[in-house]
Write a protein that holds these residues in place. Structure first.
Motif, PDB file in Angstrom:
ATOM      1  N   GLU A 125      -0.782  -1.390   8.524  1.00 39.44           N
ATOM      2  CA  GLU A 125      -0.398  -0.634   8.414  1.00 39.44           C
ATOM      3  C   GLU A 125       0.363  -0.267   6.941  1.00 39.44           C
ATOM      4  O   GLU A 125       1.142   0.603   6.351  1.00 39.44           O
ATOM      5  N   ARG A 126       0.868  -1.315   6.483  1.00 40.77           N
ATOM      6  CA  ARG A 126       1.602  -1.226   5.387  1.00 40.77           C
ATOM      7  C   ARG A 126       0.500  -0.338   4.555  1.00 40.77           C
ATOM      8  O   ARG A 126       0.838   0.309   3.180  1.00 40.77           O
ATOM      9  N   LEU A 127      -1.151  -0.330   4.014  1.00 40.86           N
ATOM     10  CA  LEU A 127      -2.375   0.527   3.912  1.00 40.86           C
ATOM     11  C   LEU A 127      -2.076   1.506   4.160  1.00 40.86           C
ATOM     12  O   LEU A 127      -1.919   2.211   3.088  1.00 40.86           O
ATOM     13  N   SER A 128      -1.797   2.360   5.493  1.00 40.93           N
ATOM     14  CA  SER A 128      -1.863   2.919   5.886  1.00 40.93           C
ATOM     15  C   SER A 128      -0.892   4.212   5.368  1.00 40.93           C
ATOM     16  O   SER A 128      -1.291   5.594   5.239  1.00 40.93           O
ATOM     17  N   SER A 129       0.161   3.673   5.776  1.00 40.17           N
ATOM     18  CA  SER A 129       1.626   4.116   5.695  1.00 40.17           C
ATOM     19  C   SER A 129       1.440   4.254   4.001  1.00 40.17           C
ATOM     20  O   SER A 129       2.138   5.958   3.424  1.00 40.17           O
ATOM     21  N   LEU A 130       0.999   3.652   2.971  1.00 45.73           N
ATOM     22  CA  LEU A 130       1.197   4.083   1.522  1.00 45.73           C
ATOM     23  C   LEU A 130       0.237   5.051   1.567  1.00 45.73           C
ATOM     24  O   LEU A 130       0.433   5.857   0.971  1.00 45.73           O
ATOM     25  N   ILE A 131      -1.040   5.157   2.147  1.00 46.71           N
ATOM     26  CA  ILE A 131      -2.732   5.548   1.372  1.00 46.71           C
ATOM     27  C   ILE A 131      -1.711   7.143   2.201  1.00 46.71           C
ATOM     28  O   ILE A 131      -1.740   8.508   1.241  1.00 46.71           O
ATOM     29  N   VAL A 132      -0.981   7.416   3.367  1.00 47.62           N
ATOM     30  CA  VAL A 132      -0.429   8.963   3.506  1.00 47.62           C
ATOM     31  C   VAL A 132       0.424   9.347   2.956  1.00 47.62           C
ATOM     32  O   VAL A 132       0.026  10.658   2.606  1.00 47.62           O
ATOM     33  N   ALA A 133       1.495   8.715   2.364  1.00 43.92           N
ATOM     34  CA  ALA A 133       2.608   8.949   1.724  1.00 43.92           C
ATOM     35  C   ALA A 133       1.471   9.569  -0.025  1.00 43.92           C
ATOM     36  O   ALA A 133       2.195  10.592  -0.228  1.00 43.92           O
ATOM     37  N   GLU A 134       0.979   9.613  -0.127  1.00 41.18           N
ATOM     38  CA  GLU A 134       0.365   9.711  -1.395  1.00 41.18           C
ATOM     39  C   GLU A 134      -0.680  10.830  -1.673  1.00 41.18           C
ATOM     40  O   GLU A 134      -0.263  11.188  -2.062  1.00 41.18           O
ATOM     41  N   SER A 135      -0.941  10.553   0.133  1.00 45.84           N
ATOM     42  CA  SER A 135      -1.781  11.529  -0.157  1.00 45.84           C
ATOM     43  C   SER A 135      -1.293  13.061   0.783  1.00 45.84           C
ATOM     44  O   SER A 135      -1.486  13.795  -0.224  1.00 45.84           O
ATOM     45  N   PHE A 136       0.016  12.640   0.933  1.00 49.42           N
ATOM     46  CA  PHE A 136       0.794  14.272   1.022  1.00 49.42           C
ATOM     47  C   PHE A 136       1.777  14.630   0.216  1.00 49.42           C
ATOM     48  O   PHE A 136       1.710  15.917  -0.142  1.00 49.42           O
ATOM     49  N   ARG A 137       1.212  13.466  -1.000  1.00 47.08           N
ATOM     50  CA  ARG A 137       2.301  13.604  -1.911  1.00 47.08           C
ATOM     51  C   ARG A 137       1.187  14.886  -2.873  1.00 47.08           C
ATOM     52  O   ARG A 137       1.311  15.645  -2.989  1.00 47.08           O
ATOM     53  N   HIS A 138      -0.281  14.224  -3.119  1.00 47.72           N
ATOM     54  CA  HIS A 138      -1.111  15.197  -3.080  1.00 47.72           C
ATOM     55  C   HIS A 138      -1.325  16.377  -2.966  1.00 47.72           C
ATOM     56  O   HIS A 138      -1.865  17.212  -3.755  1.00 47.72           O
ATOM     57  N   LEU A 139      -1.257  16.596  -1.647  1.00 49.87           N
ATOM     58  CA  LEU A 139      -1.066  17.807  -0.474  1.00 49.87           C
ATOM     59  C   LEU A 139      -0.188  18.976  -0.783  1.00 49.87           C
ATOM     60  O   LEU A 139       0.216  19.698   0.129  1.00 49.87           O
ATOM     61  N   GLY A 140       0.911  18.521  -1.153  1.00 45.16           N
ATOM     62  CA  GLY A 140       1.934  19.025  -1.987  1.00 45.16           C
ATOM     63  C   GLY A 140       3.716  18.605  -0.726  1.00 45.16           C
ATOM     64  O   GLY A 140       4.345  19.551  -0.433  1.00 45.16           O
ATOM     65  N   ILE A 141       3.461  17.864  -0.289  1.00 45.53           N
ATOM     66  CA  ILE A 141       4.266  17.557   0.889  1.00 45.53           C
ATOM     67  C   ILE A 141       5.618  16.496   0.028  1.00 45.53           C
ATOM     68  O   ILE A 141       4.430  15.893  -0.560  1.00 45.53           O
ATOM     69  N   ARG A 142       6.665  16.904   0.259  1.00 48.73           N
ATOM     70  CA  ARG A 142       7.265  15.690  -0.817  1.00 48.73           C
ATOM     71  C   ARG A 142       7.062  14.828   0.309  1.00 48.73           C
ATOM     72  O   ARG A 142       8.272  14.042   1.378  1.00 48.73           O
ATOM     73  N   ALA A 143       6.983  12.700  -0.161  1.00 45.68           N
ATOM     74  CA  ALA A 143       6.824  12.053   0.926  1.00 45.68           C
ATOM     75  C   ALA A 143       7.142  10.807   0.024  1.00 45.68           C
ATOM     76  O   ALA A 143       6.721  10.789  -0.961  1.00 45.68           O
ATOM     77  N   ALA A 144       8.020   9.818   0.773  1.00 46.54           N
ATOM     78  CA  ALA A 144       7.838   8.743   0.615  1.00 46.54           C
ATOM     79  C   ALA A 144       7.672   7.340   1.108  1.00 46.54           C
ATOM     80  O   ALA A 144       8.555   7.794   2.530  1.00 46.54           O
TER      81      ALA A 144
END
Ligand code: ASP
Ligand code: MG
Length: 486
Positions: A125-144
């Motif tokens: 879950e530590r990996l997936s949350s980092l990857i999802v947040a980074e992916s969302f930022r790349h896709l134009g979502i302001r994510a933290a």
């Protein structure tokens, strides 16, 4: 604010993460907080890696971690393209290095304790949350990304920790609720930490519980569980295909279904949402056009209606026989202590004149553990059993439901039957080999024939005689167990 939980299969690939992002974009005005599971089968693979390392098999441990590293990096590249490399180098590679250090320690003889197991599993879950947040930022979502271990506070029962609600809620309010005002918070499900900061997990499938806790902590308007099925169905699709989608069920029905084998929701995940009457909605991330199942306080249907059939395979039935009836209360007391100590959940109980019978999930050490109760008790264990439950508000009090169920199971070798003490369920234990036939017969009786029969031929009739039994389920206390003797 709403909580959106995405399960492992809803994040299994670059395409699935992009799909999740497009679903989240539809809900941005509701200020979503994301709870994510580990990607695909990561948790299973981490467990295998740790077990391999602990038995000295560094080759196998390495294979598992390599496969995981490759999968996480490839899917991240699939979303981020060129921009993946610095992120993978700075954020993902160090986590795999730390994981590797832990596995080397295990291989070199560090004891494989439940605490270490939680530490290893937390990487998913530590990996997936980092990857999802980074992916969302790349896709134009302001994510933290927020490390769930900083907000989900638990006791120290490693591998199945219990959340400390008030500490957790106050941290959620102080951090997540504030951040969520102007960005999409992404946190891992399943993991937490003790007050001292030692990593714990909430038990397998625990991300649903995280979602519910987060929902309660931030007083969300809704908790959405995005998964790979359309919602709760009238029968388990792994046993019988073609079940009906349930539009609306009550919290109590959801709890009972989860407890008795429905895998869609974690059994403990209903309670935090229920306390604040926050609706839980189960939806399919692959078919977002389907409305899914709503779990709410009040449902429209009349009590006594069978909503769903659930089942568990791999069960055992245990018969304990005592020499005289007087011994029964001390035996049931001893059993209750034993089960509490060993975290054993008993699913159906039936008391008789000469003893007690109950059904529970089978495991290799079961007979040995039972010996600890009392040497003088005669114990017989029947293996290869399955249990089926009919679940719905008030069905245990609807005499006609029991009669119809018995009729449908005509000829089944019913080993135990239990009228739920909660009034929400009726349970039957049958031979595992008869599970599909019994499920089909019950589904036909209560819902008409399912559309498809899992590709298997229509079953022959189910065998032998219906056992006579009326008993009680629930906490195994002498009072409960003895009641049906009176
Ligand atoms: N990743 C954890 C598991 O596989 C928790 C979850 O997905 O709910 O059990
Ligand atoms: Mg799950």
């Amino acid at each position: 604010m709403i909580v959106m939980k995405f399960g492992g299969s809803s994040l299994e690939s670059a395409g699935a993460i992009e799909q999740a992002a497009s679903i989240v974009k539809e809900h941005l005005d509701q200020k979503p907080v994301l709870v994510v599971s580990a990607m695909a089968k990561t948790t299973d693979q981490l467990l295998e890696a740790a077990r391999s390392a602990a038995r000295g098999d560094s080759y196998s441990a390495r294979q598992h971690t390599e496969a995981l590293r490759r999968m996480h990096c490839n899917e991240t590249r699939g979303v981020l393209g060129q921009r993946a490399e610095p992120f993978l180098r700075d954020s993902i590679a160090p986590m795999f290095r730390d994981l590797q250090v832990l596995l080397v320690e295990l291989r070199e003889g560090r004891p494989f304790t439940p605490q270490i197991q939680d530490e290893v599993l937390s990487y998913g879950e530590r990996l997936s949350s980092l990857i999802v947040a980074e992916s969302f930022r790349h896709l134009g979502i302001r994510a933290a990304q927020v490390d769930a271990r900083k907000v989900i506070v638990t006791d120290g029962q490693f591998t199945h920790a219990t959340p400390l609600h008030w500490d957790t809620y106050s941290r959620l309010r102080r951090t997540v609720a504030l951040l969520a005002r102007d960005r999409v918070v992404v946190m891992g499900g399943f993991i937490g930490a003790t007050l001292d900061g030692v990593t714990t997990t909430l038990g397998r499938g625990g991300s649903d519980l995280t979602a519910s806790l987060v929902g309660a902590g931030i007083s969300a308007d809704e908790i959405q569980i995005w998964t790979d099925v359309d919602g709760m169905l009238s029968c388990d699709p792994r046993v019988l295909a073609g079940g009906r989608l349930l539009r609306e069920i009550s919290y109590q029905e959801a709890q009972e279904m989860a407890r008795f084998g429905a895998k869609v929701l974690h059994p403990a995940s209903v309670a935090p949402a229920l306390c604040q009457r926050i609706p839980i909605v189960i939806r399919n991330s692959r078919r977002p056009e389907v409305q899914g199942t709503r779990v709410v306080s009040k449902v429209q249907s009349a009590p006594g209606i069978v909503k769903c059939l659930t089942s568990k395979a791999g069960m055992a039935v245990v018969h304990l026989r005592v020499k005289n009836r007087g011994m029964l209360s001390s035996i049931t007391g001893g059993l209750a202590d034993l089960f509490a100590r060993e975290h054993i959940a008993v699913d159906l109980i039936q008391a008789q004149e000469q003893g007690i019978s109950f059904a529970l999930e089978n495991w290799p050490g079961l007979s040995q553990v039972l010996r600890k109760v009392d040497e003088s008790v005669d114990i017989a264990v029947e293996e290869d059993r399955a249990a089926i439950w009919l679940v719905g508000e008030g069905i245990a009090h609807a005499a006609s439901t029991l009669a119809r169920a018995r009729g449908a199971l005509q000829g089944a070798d019913v080993r135990l039957a239990s009228q739920g003490s909660s009034s929400l369920s009726l349970g039957f234990v049958i031979r595992e080999a008869d599970l599909q036939a019994a499920m089909e017969a019950l589904h036909r009786e209560f819902f008409a024939a399912p559309a498809s029969l899992n590709g298997r031929p229509r079953t022959s009739s189910i065998r032998t005689e219906v056992g006579q039994a009326l008993s009680l389920r629930g906490a195994l206390s002498p009072a409960v167990a003895l009641k049906s003797n009176q």
